[in-house]
Design a protein around this motif. Sequence first.
Motif, mmCIF file in Angstrom:
data_model
loop_
_atom_site.group_PDB
_atom_site.id
_atom_site.type_symbol
_atom_site.label_atom_id
_atom_site.label_comp_id
_atom_site.label_asym_id
_atom_site.label_seq_id
_atom_site.Cartn_x
_atom_site.Cartn_y
_atom_site.Cartn_z
ATOM 1 N N ALA A 149 0.829 -1.209 0.000
ATOM 2 C CA ALA A 149 0.000 0.000 0.000
ATOM 3 C C ALA A 149 0.862 1.258 0.000
ATOM 4 N N GLU A 150 1.947 1.246 0.768
ATOM 5 C CA GLU A 150 2.835 2.417 0.787
ATOM 6 C C GLU A 150 3.493 2.634 -0.576
ATOM 7 N N ALA A 151 3.845 1.556 -1.270
ATOM 8 C CA ALA A 151 4.425 1.682 -2.612
ATOM 9 C C ALA A 151 3.391 2.256 -3.583
ATOM 10 N N LYS A 152 2.153 1.761 -3.529
ATOM 11 C CA LYS A 152 1.091 2.293 -4.387
ATOM 12 C C LYS A 152 0.811 3.760 -4.061
ATOM 13 N N PRO A 187 -2.783 11.912 -1.367
ATOM 14 C CA PRO A 187 -2.900 10.488 -1.709
ATOM 15 C C PRO A 187 -3.779 9.735 -0.702
ATOM 16 N N PRO A 188 -4.217 8.547 -1.074
ATOM 17 C CA PRO A 188 -5.091 7.765 -0.181
ATOM 18 C C PRO A 188 -4.522 7.552 1.226
ATOM 19 N N LEU A 189 -3.215 7.442 1.354
ATOM 20 C CA LEU A 189 -2.604 7.276 2.674
ATOM 21 C C LEU A 189 -1.972 8.588 3.155
ATOM 22 N N GLY A 190 -2.550 9.689 2.732
ATOM 23 C CA GLY A 190 -2.026 10.997 3.094
ATOM 24 C C GLY A 190 -2.004 11.261 4.590
ATOM 25 N N ASP A 191 -2.860 10.591 5.332
ATOM 26 C CA ASP A 191 -2.878 10.724 6.794
ATOM 27 C C ASP A 191 -2.137 9.575 7.463
ATOM 28 N N GLY A 192 -1.456 8.752 6.682
ATOM 29 C CA GLY A 192 -0.732 7.612 7.229
ATOM 30 C C GLY A 192 -1.577 6.349 7.239
ATOM 31 N N ILE A 193 -1.009 5.304 7.788
ATOM 32 C CA ILE A 193 -1.709 4.026 7.907
ATOM 33 C C ILE A 193 -2.836 4.195 8.929
ATOM 34 N N GLU A 239 -8.415 -1.764 -0.628
ATOM 35 C CA GLU A 239 -9.422 -0.996 -1.357
ATOM 36 C C GLU A 239 -9.072 0.484 -1.519
ATOM 37 N N ALA A 240 -7.975 0.925 -0.939
ATOM 38 C CA ALA A 240 -7.631 2.362 -0.940
ATOM 39 C C ALA A 240 -7.220 2.867 -2.318
ATOM 40 N N PHE A 241 -6.818 1.976 -3.188
ATOM 41 C CA PHE A 241 -6.282 2.396 -4.485
ATOM 42 C C PHE A 241 -7.135 1.828 -5.605
ATOM 43 N N PRO A 242 -7.815 2.703 -6.353
ATOM 44 C CA PRO A 242 -8.626 2.226 -7.477
ATOM 45 C C PRO A 242 -7.747 1.534 -8.521
ATOM 46 N N THR A 243 -8.270 0.483 -9.101
ATOM 47 C CA THR A 243 -7.504 -0.268 -10.105
ATOM 48 C C THR A 243 -7.668 0.299 -11.501
#
Length: 167
Positions: free
Chosen positions: A61-64, A77-83, A162-166
């Motif tokens: 997830a961090e790589a994506k 980004p989807p993880l802009g607030d961290g895990i 699910e955080a990253f749309p395909t």
Amino acid sequence: MHRAFLAAILLVASPAFAQEEMVTLKPAQFGKIFCIARLGNDMGPVIGILAAGLTDAIAAAEAKDAEWAEANPGDKPPLGDGIPWQSWPDYAPRCAVGSVTENLDGSAEVELRYDFPDTPRADFTDRLILEKTAIDEFGTEVWRISNVAYSTGGDLRAFLAEAFPTN
């Protein structure tokens, strides 16, 4: 008599006698470590006690997230607030271990109670999901955190997947 007593003490104090098997953390201790990390805003201690599958899911997830950030400059980004280690991103001033359940399938669940003393209606309880992992070199199994089940439904692994749309 004193020599026999001294010999017995030395035998018990010897490293070979003192440690017949590896000492491992118990499920409730995982909850305490997790709570300390959350309250201290430093998940470093938790990283070392994650199951391999969760570690891999976080790394993927961090790589994506890094790829997404590069492709979308200026956007969060989807993880802009961290895990998302807990259901809600708000800092809870209190975290405590609740009930601990060891399941027949070899997993365990540890309640994490997040409390907001000034706003008790905001309190919530997540659950750590633990699994046993074999450590072949020591001939034993140890507990590891395999997931975090959110009080809101869903869990950490599902969020990461699910955080990253395909598309």
